[in-house]
Scaffold this active site. Structure first.
Site, mmCIF file in Angstrom:
data_model
loop_
_atom_site.group_PDB
_atom_site.id
_atom_site.type_symbol
_atom_site.label_atom_id
_atom_site.label_comp_id
_atom_site.label_asym_id
_atom_site.label_seq_id
_atom_site.Cartn_x
_atom_site.Cartn_y
_atom_site.Cartn_z
ATOM 1 N N SER A 185 -36.471 22.247 27.470
ATOM 2 C CA SER A 185 -36.394 22.667 26.078
ATOM 3 C C SER A 185 -35.006 23.269 25.814
ATOM 4 O O SER A 185 -34.007 22.578 25.970
ATOM 5 C CB SER A 185 -37.517 23.648 25.758
ATOM 6 N N ASP A 218 -44.528 14.850 22.533
ATOM 7 C CA ASP A 218 -43.863 16.118 22.232
ATOM 8 C C ASP A 218 -43.560 16.208 20.733
ATOM 9 O O ASP A 218 -42.837 15.376 20.196
ATOM 10 C CB ASP A 218 -42.565 16.201 23.048
ATOM 11 N N HIS A 234 -44.873 18.907 24.978
ATOM 12 C CA HIS A 234 -43.611 19.573 25.303
ATOM 13 C C HIS A 234 -43.609 20.201 26.691
ATOM 14 O O HIS A 234 -42.600 20.180 27.387
ATOM 15 C CB HIS A 234 -43.314 20.640 24.245
#
Length: 775
Positions: free
Chosen positions: A627, A718, A750
């Protein structure tokens, strides 16, 4: 080209697609070792109940274990009898075998421990099942049809399954029953109210409804219900506007005959938006506490919860003066309603920030007019050296109170560590309960009257249960003594134990490299990095590990994945750059508006720190992050070419100008690029100048300088950082001839946290780094 040639050679030899022929043996050996790490059980929740004998009590501990073959996580309950003696020692007598909770979505013991509620959510259109167990039997099984409501919310945010004090009713949050869809047949639209059954009719989709984004893509409206556990009757709580999504419900004191819950507005509260913004990991969504009558009370018996005469809706907003209120808890005597607020995140727009704690004096007569909110723990802007850095609370026990009825025990972040705190809600005194001199992380599991059951671990040391007791000392502050508890949990294998025993563990203070007068005092303080090293660290390769967020933290608690990477012979440098939780609000707020520069510089400063001290080999460094950690990973290989031998990125943010139109949190892009002003200029339609700024501060703006072999691990489902972001960057690297490997997990979101996906991810990271660090 190297990856393509290796894949072609593997295909010719009948190996799996993408398998490097030269790494087959490494793949096999690492996968075998990783499976041993996967077998190590995890400790979940715990509950402790009083027994009839004064010095004994009963404990239930939930234990998790990964089932790779079934691609799911199995859960078990383990019981223990606790005996305490006069010398403050304690003995846990564990049951010989655990009880598997197969098909169980949630386990909720009643306050007395005499009943146990099991939730069995259905994965199809079958009814939801609630099982009520007594000491020796199933007392009731309640089947709730989809027409009443859908699955119960059992996540850490909306979940709020709560017994009343009499243990006759249970309040909970479940998916609102589906709204009617338009129906069509041979004659066209089938009008509502028709009772005819037509086998040739079919249902349309109707209007699209927004969801709460990542991990909630199949959820629409969390609604509030109460069930009578004896009769099985379920009642929806009326009077709550459909624009409110509810969660975290608890029962008010019995005399109030009411429920208290948290609610989030679908238009994002006072920050009006035309959509629901993603709520997972996002504490900056405005929310408030509300009260509503118990639907099982007769109308004549209901107290008036209305703020003013003539108000027809029974729902009463309790925290109008605050933009954020969640995790409500009543004191044992019912005098106080205590809760946490993330108002600093709301005000700044950052997805997480330093919390505050507040309380409301709860009226004994149940009349809720004119309630005021008092501060208990304020936001800490700039902590003094070694002092309390502020509250960072991701959850609170259902019963967090010591026997004085005024002191709460909770877990929080303190720098790079998780710690246990005591908070007296009357005196407002905050104390650290877990050992002051420990760099390990500590989390509270349950309370046994005035004693604490806790779990402690380090980054590569498996969790261990401890029992804490407060010891009074004449003329000195009380201290807590901690006794390690023997458990029946299987220990790591001899091989793993031998590998992990040979390590050094420390938390480094890293002075910032670019202090300026423009920085707030808190932003000038050192940040931290966790350094886990071998005794001969200077000759070993090193992996730099970066957390996402960016306003989260990588705590010093056990990580299976990092323990596995360490076992492959790597030092680990885990950088908690400025902007991380646990260091005060000024340090955190120094990052928005400076992503891609300040955070990148902090990582390079930490790396330079250990290099200059001779702790690592500068020629053997890799980097991994997910991320925002992937954002930093791809920034670093572009801004510091030649520094990293290899890189791995999990669902990375690579191009903000692409992400802003596809993510469930587009306002994140504005806030992190522009700082606090970004909250006000957020729009679903970014301007040309916005898109230029987004591109300029994105890793893709530096991609022409990248030569580092990079592995991409992407989740096709995601919604936070859609797969297109990583694919665009990875395809560009391939176009440039940079060695690139891409693995896409079709069903993952995610977090890439499905057991098989997590396993394959870190196995490939281990093999990828071994391949490039061995050159």
């Amino acid at each position: 080209m190297a990856t393509t040639q290796a894949s072609e050679a593997a295909t010719e030899k009948g190996l799996p697609l993408g398998m490097d022929v030269s790494m087959v043996d490494e793949y096999a050996s690492q996968s075998k070792l990783l499976q041993e790490f996967v077998k190590i059980p995890t400790i979940g929740n715990a509950w402790i109940f009083n027994s009839k004998t004064e010095n004994t009590s009963r404990a239930i501990v939930s234990v998790g274990q990964t089932d790779l073959l079934a691609n799911k996580k199995r859960s078990f309950l383990l019981n223990s009898h606790i005996s305490k003696n006069s010398s403050n020692s304690v003995d846990f007598q564990w049951s010989p075998f655990p009880i598997e909770m197969s098909g169980v979505s949630a386990v909720i013991p009643s306050p007395s421990g005499r009943k146990l509620l099991l939730i069995r959510n259905s994965e199809d259109d079958s009814p939801t099942k609630l099982e009520v167990w007594g000491p020796c039997q199933l007392e009731n099984e309640i089947h709730i049809a989809q027409s009443v409501h859908g699955s119960l919310y059992v996540d850490e945010w909306f979940e709020g399954i709560s017994w009343n004090q009499e243990e006759t009713l249970v309040a909970y949050v479940a998916e609102e029953p589906p709204q009617p869809k338009p129906e069509f047949n041979d004659s066209g639209y089938k009008k509502a109210g028709s009772s005819e059954k037509d086998c040739k009719s079919w249902k349309g989709k109707g209007d699209w409804e927004e969801t709460w984004g990542e991990t909630y893509s199949k959820k629409r409206i969390p609604a509030l219900f109460v069930v009578n556990i004896s009769s099985g009757e379920v009642r929806a709580v009326k009077g709550i506007p459909r624009t409110l999504s509810v969660g975290q419900v608890i029962w008010a004191p019995s005399s109030s005959h009411s429920l208290v819950f948290v609610a989030w507005s679908s238009d994002n509260g006072y920050q009006k938006t035309p959509r629901k913004l993603g709520i997972k990991y996002c504490f900056n969504r405005p929310c408030a506490l509300y009260a509503v009558p118990d639907p099982f009370m007769e109308e004549a018996d209901k107290p008036s919860l209305n703020v003013s005469k003539g108000e027809t809706a029974p729902t009463t907003k309790l925290t109008s003066e605050l933009s954020s209120a969640f995790f409500p808890r009543f004191s044992p005597d019912g005098k106080y309603l205590v809760f946490i607020s993330a108002k600093s995140a709301i005000d700044s727009g950052t997805h997480n920030a330093t919390n505050s704690m507040h309380k409301i004096d709860w009226p004994a007569d149940g009349k809720l007019e004119g309630l005021s909110v008092a501060d208990v723990v304020p936001i800490v802007m700039c902590p003094q050296d070694g002092c309390f850095p502020g509250l960072y609370c991701s959850g609170i026990l259902r019963n967090p109170w010591l026997t004085d009825g005024q002191t709460m025990i909770l877990s929080s972040i303190w720098g790079s560590k998780e710690v246990i705190l005591s908070v007296n809600v009357v005196s407002r005194e905050v104390s650290r309960v877990s050992p002051q001199d420990s760099d390990y992380s500590w989390n509270v599991l349950a309370l046994d009257k005035d004693n604490i059951l806790a779990v402690s671990s380090s980054l590569i040391t498996v969790p261990q249960i401890y029992y804490g007791s407060e010891v009074c000392q004449t003329g000195k502050p009380n201290q807590w003594e901690w006794q390690e508890i023997a458990t029946p949990f299987p220990s790591p294998s001899d091989k793993i134990s031998a590998i992990l025993a040979d390590h050094k563990f420390s938390i480094l203070k890293i002075p910032i490299s670019n202090s300026s007068n423009k920085l707030a005092d808190g932003a000038k303080l050192p940040f931290e990095a966790i350094f886990v090293s071998w005794k001969d660290s200077a000759t070993r390769p090193t992996i730099v590990v970066l957390h996402g967020g960016p306003h989260t933290v990588y705590p010093s608690s056990y990580s299976k994945s990092l323990a596995f990477l360490y076992s492959q012979g790597y030092n680990l440098l885990v950088v908690n750059y400025r902007g991380s939780l646990g260091f005060g609000e000024e340090a955190l707020q120094s990052l928005p508006g400076n992503i891609g520069s300040q955070d990148v510089n902090d990582v390079l400063t930490a790396l330079d720190f250990v290099i200059k001290k001779g702790l690592i080999d500068a020629s053997k460094v890799a980097v991994v992050g997910g991320s925002h950690g992937g954002f930093l990973t791809t920034h670093l290989i572009g801004q510091a070419p030649g520094t990293f031998v290899a890189a791995a990125a999990r669902n990375p943010v690579c191009n903000l100008s692409l992400m802003v139109g596809t993510t469930d949190i587009p306002e994140w892009c504005f806030v992190e690029i522009y700082g606090k002003e970004g909250k006000n200029c957020f729009s679903e339609y970014p301007s040309f100048d916005d898109l230029c700024q987004f591109h300029q501060k994105s890793p893709i703006s530096h991609i022409s300088k990248v030569s580092t072999p990079t592995l991409f691990l992407l989740g096709a489902q995601d919604l936070r950082v859609p797969v297109s972001n990583g694919l665009q960057y990875a395809r560009t690297l391939k176009e440039m001839g940079v060695e690139t490997k891409i693995i896409v997990f079709p069903e993952d979101m995610h977090g890439l946290d499905k057991p098989q996906s997590d396993f394959e991810s870190f196995l490939n990271i281990g093999v990828w780094f071994k391949k490039h660090m061995s050159k």
